[in-house]
Design a protein around this motif. Structure first.
Motif, PDB file in Angstrom:
ATOM      1  N   SER A 122       0.861  -1.177   0.000  1.00 46.37           N
ATOM      2  CA  SER A 122       0.000   0.000   0.000  1.00 46.37           C
ATOM      3  C   SER A 122       0.902   1.232   0.000  1.00 46.37           C
ATOM      4  O   SER A 122       2.119   1.135   0.211  1.00 46.37           O
ATOM      5  CB  SER A 122      -0.914  -0.001   1.231  1.00 46.37           C
ATOM      6  OG  SER A 122      -0.149   0.116   2.420  1.00 46.37           O
ATOM      7  N   PRO A 158      -5.944  -1.667   0.910  1.00 46.82           N
ATOM      8  CA  PRO A 158      -6.910  -2.353   0.041  1.00 46.82           C
ATOM      9  C   PRO A 158      -6.591  -3.850  -0.069  1.00 46.82           C
ATOM     10  O   PRO A 158      -5.966  -4.308  -1.029  1.00 46.82           O
ATOM     11  CB  PRO A 158      -6.713  -1.647  -1.301  1.00 46.82           C
ATOM     12  CG  PRO A 158      -5.272  -1.249  -1.300  1.00 46.82           C
ATOM     13  CD  PRO A 158      -4.933  -0.918   0.127  1.00 46.82           C
ATOM     14  N   ASP A 183      -7.458  -5.848  -3.320  1.00 47.99           N
ATOM     15  CA  ASP A 183      -6.613  -5.468  -4.454  1.00 47.99           C
ATOM     16  C   ASP A 183      -5.194  -5.996  -4.288  1.00 47.99           C
ATOM     17  O   ASP A 183      -4.553  -6.406  -5.263  1.00 47.99           O
ATOM     18  CB  ASP A 183      -6.578  -3.942  -4.594  1.00 47.99           C
ATOM     19  CG  ASP A 183      -7.910  -3.366  -5.028  1.00 47.99           C
ATOM     20  OD1 ASP A 183      -8.733  -4.122  -5.580  1.00 47.99           O
ATOM     21  OD2 ASP A 183      -8.138  -2.160  -4.801  1.00 47.99           O
ATOM     22  N   ASP A 243      -5.337  -9.727  -5.092  1.00 48.99           N
ATOM     23  CA  ASP A 243      -5.515  -9.898  -6.537  1.00 48.99           C
ATOM     24  C   ASP A 243      -4.210  -9.685  -7.284  1.00 48.99           C
ATOM     25  O   ASP A 243      -3.835 -10.466  -8.164  1.00 48.99           O
ATOM     26  CB  ASP A 243      -6.561  -8.896  -7.068  1.00 48.99           C
ATOM     27  CG  ASP A 243      -7.986  -9.335  -6.783  1.00 48.99           C
ATOM     28  OD1 ASP A 243      -8.199 -10.542  -6.545  1.00 48.99           O
ATOM     29  OD2 ASP A 243      -8.878  -8.466  -6.797  1.00 48.99           O
ATOM     30  N   LEU A 244      -3.513  -8.605  -6.944  1.00 51.21           N
ATOM     31  CA  LEU A 244      -2.287  -8.257  -7.665  1.00 51.21           C
ATOM     32  C   LEU A 244      -1.176  -9.258  -7.387  1.00 51.21           C
ATOM     33  O   LEU A 244      -0.441  -9.654  -8.303  1.00 51.21           O
ATOM     34  CB  LEU A 244      -1.847  -6.843  -7.285  1.00 51.21           C
ATOM     35  CG  LEU A 244      -0.638  -6.273  -8.030  1.00 51.21           C
ATOM     36  CD1 LEU A 244      -0.813  -6.368  -9.544  1.00 51.21           C
ATOM     37  CD2 LEU A 244      -0.397  -4.823  -7.606  1.00 51.21           C
ATOM     38  N   LEU A 276      -0.279   0.573  -4.056  1.00 52.96           N
ATOM     39  CA  LEU A 276      -1.728   0.719  -4.137  1.00 52.96           C
ATOM     40  C   LEU A 276      -2.230   1.804  -3.178  1.00 52.96           C
ATOM     41  O   LEU A 276      -1.643   2.005  -2.102  1.00 52.96           O
ATOM     42  CB  LEU A 276      -2.400  -0.618  -3.826  1.00 52.96           C
ATOM     43  CG  LEU A 276      -2.045  -1.757  -4.787  1.00 52.96           C
ATOM     44  CD1 LEU A 276      -2.693  -3.055  -4.332  1.00 52.96           C
ATOM     45  CD2 LEU A 276      -2.472  -1.425  -6.198  1.00 52.96           C
TER      46      LEU A 276
END
Length: 328
Positions: free
Chosen positions: A155, A287, A290, A293-294, A316
């Motif tokens: 993040s 997040p 996210d 996912d990444l 992110l």
């Protein structure tokens, strides 16, 4: 030169067929034989080839997850999200809790290689562990830097620290305290500290800093926090994780300080657990979905050897969740 099946067999004192049977878990083999073969594989840093792995149609589809500690609710949530996404793709996860111990992390890496994982997602890294480089496996990292071109997802720690400083100052805090981990390692979340200090400096404010080593117990953290609160009497506190922020609120209240009137507190992470069970805490939210996912997308990019050029760092965005520990 990469070790071969014959090298493992020679070192273990068994036949090549026996090594193959151990790798593919076929037929009866004594525990002593298996132990000798796995010990030889670890000593040689032997990674079974794809041909050996799919012998007789058997493919394991395993991914290793190495994290420093699952006690942090945010880390536990990230690991759960990663595992769910891997399972949806037909892969299973082997979860390793290294406790930030280099020897333990090294042994887990050897174990993962011996168990023929396809790749590794790590949130725990101690400098100088050669097995990361020697494994030859696709690796991606969460919030940890590597030297050998391993993609890192995090993040926006710097922006999170700056946002915390700006928010506390705009809501009337003038005596700021930063409660954080140590700066002994070059990890992305150090940006939370530098962002907060620089953000405060930009508003003409100085910061009192309290730091703990990774393995400091809650008792030590509580005692140190209480001592600093009593001595420095801050009216605005930023903690680089939510668990420490909750300790600060509790210790401030024990000293007769009211939150947020006497002291405002902001944490960092914003796990689902904290949001649901601790509505008193304002926090910088990562997040999680996210991030998971990444991490999984980058790992599969490396597994499938796609042509996409990967970056060294993926950052992110964060957001502030304002709750009862901040003034309205």
């Amino acid at each position: 030169m990469q070790p071969k099946l014959t090298d493992v067999a020679k070192l273990a004192g068994v036949s090549v067929t026996t090594v193959s049977r151990v790798i593919n878990d076929r037929g009866y083999l004594s525990a002593a034989t298996k132990e000798k073969v796995f010990a030889a594989m670890q000593q040689l840093n032997y990674q079974p080839s794809l041909a050996a792995r799919v012998l007789q149609g058997k493919q394991f589809k395993l991914v290793g997850l190495i994290f420093a500690s699952l006690e942090n609710p945010l880390i536990a949530e990230v690991v759960e999200e990663i595992e769910n996404r891997l399972f949806a793709k037909g892969y299973k996860a082997i979860i390793c809790n290294s406790m930030d111990n280099p020897q333990k992390e090294q042994q887990y890496l050897k174990m993962l290689m011996a168990n023929q994982v396809d790749g590794i997602i790590t949130g725990s890294h101690n400098e100088g562990i050669k097995e990361y480089k020697m494994s030859g496996l696709p690796i991606v990292s969460y919030d940890r830097y590597f030297q050998n071109k391993i993609p890192t997802v995090s993040s926006d720690n710097q922006a999170g620290g700056e946002l915390a400083a700006r928010t506390l100052i705009e809501k009337g805090s003038h005596k700021l305290m930063l409660v954080a981990g140590s700066l002994e390692k070059k990890v992305p979340n150090n940006g939370r500290m530098t962002g907060f200090v620089e953000g405060a400096k930009g508003h003409g404010q100085s910061v009192v800093t309290v730091r703990f080593p990774f393995n400091a117990t809650p008792t030590i953290r509580r005692a140190t926090i209480r001592e600093k609160l009593a001595a420095k009497k801050p009216d605005g506190i930023f903690c680089t994780d939510d668990q420490t922020a909750l300790l600060c609120i509790q210790e401030a209240q024990k000293l007769g300080m009211t939150v947020p009137n006497d002291v405002q507190v902001i944490g960092y992470d914003g796990s689902t657990y904290v949001q649901e069970y601790h509505p008193e805490l304002s926090t910088i939210v990562q997040p999680v979905g996210d991030i998971a996912d990444l991490l999984v997308r980058l790992l599969f990019n490396r597994l499938q050897k796609n042509d996409e050029q990967l970056l060294d760092k993926y950052i992110l965005p964060i957001k502030l969740l304002q709750r009862d520990s901040l003034r309205k």
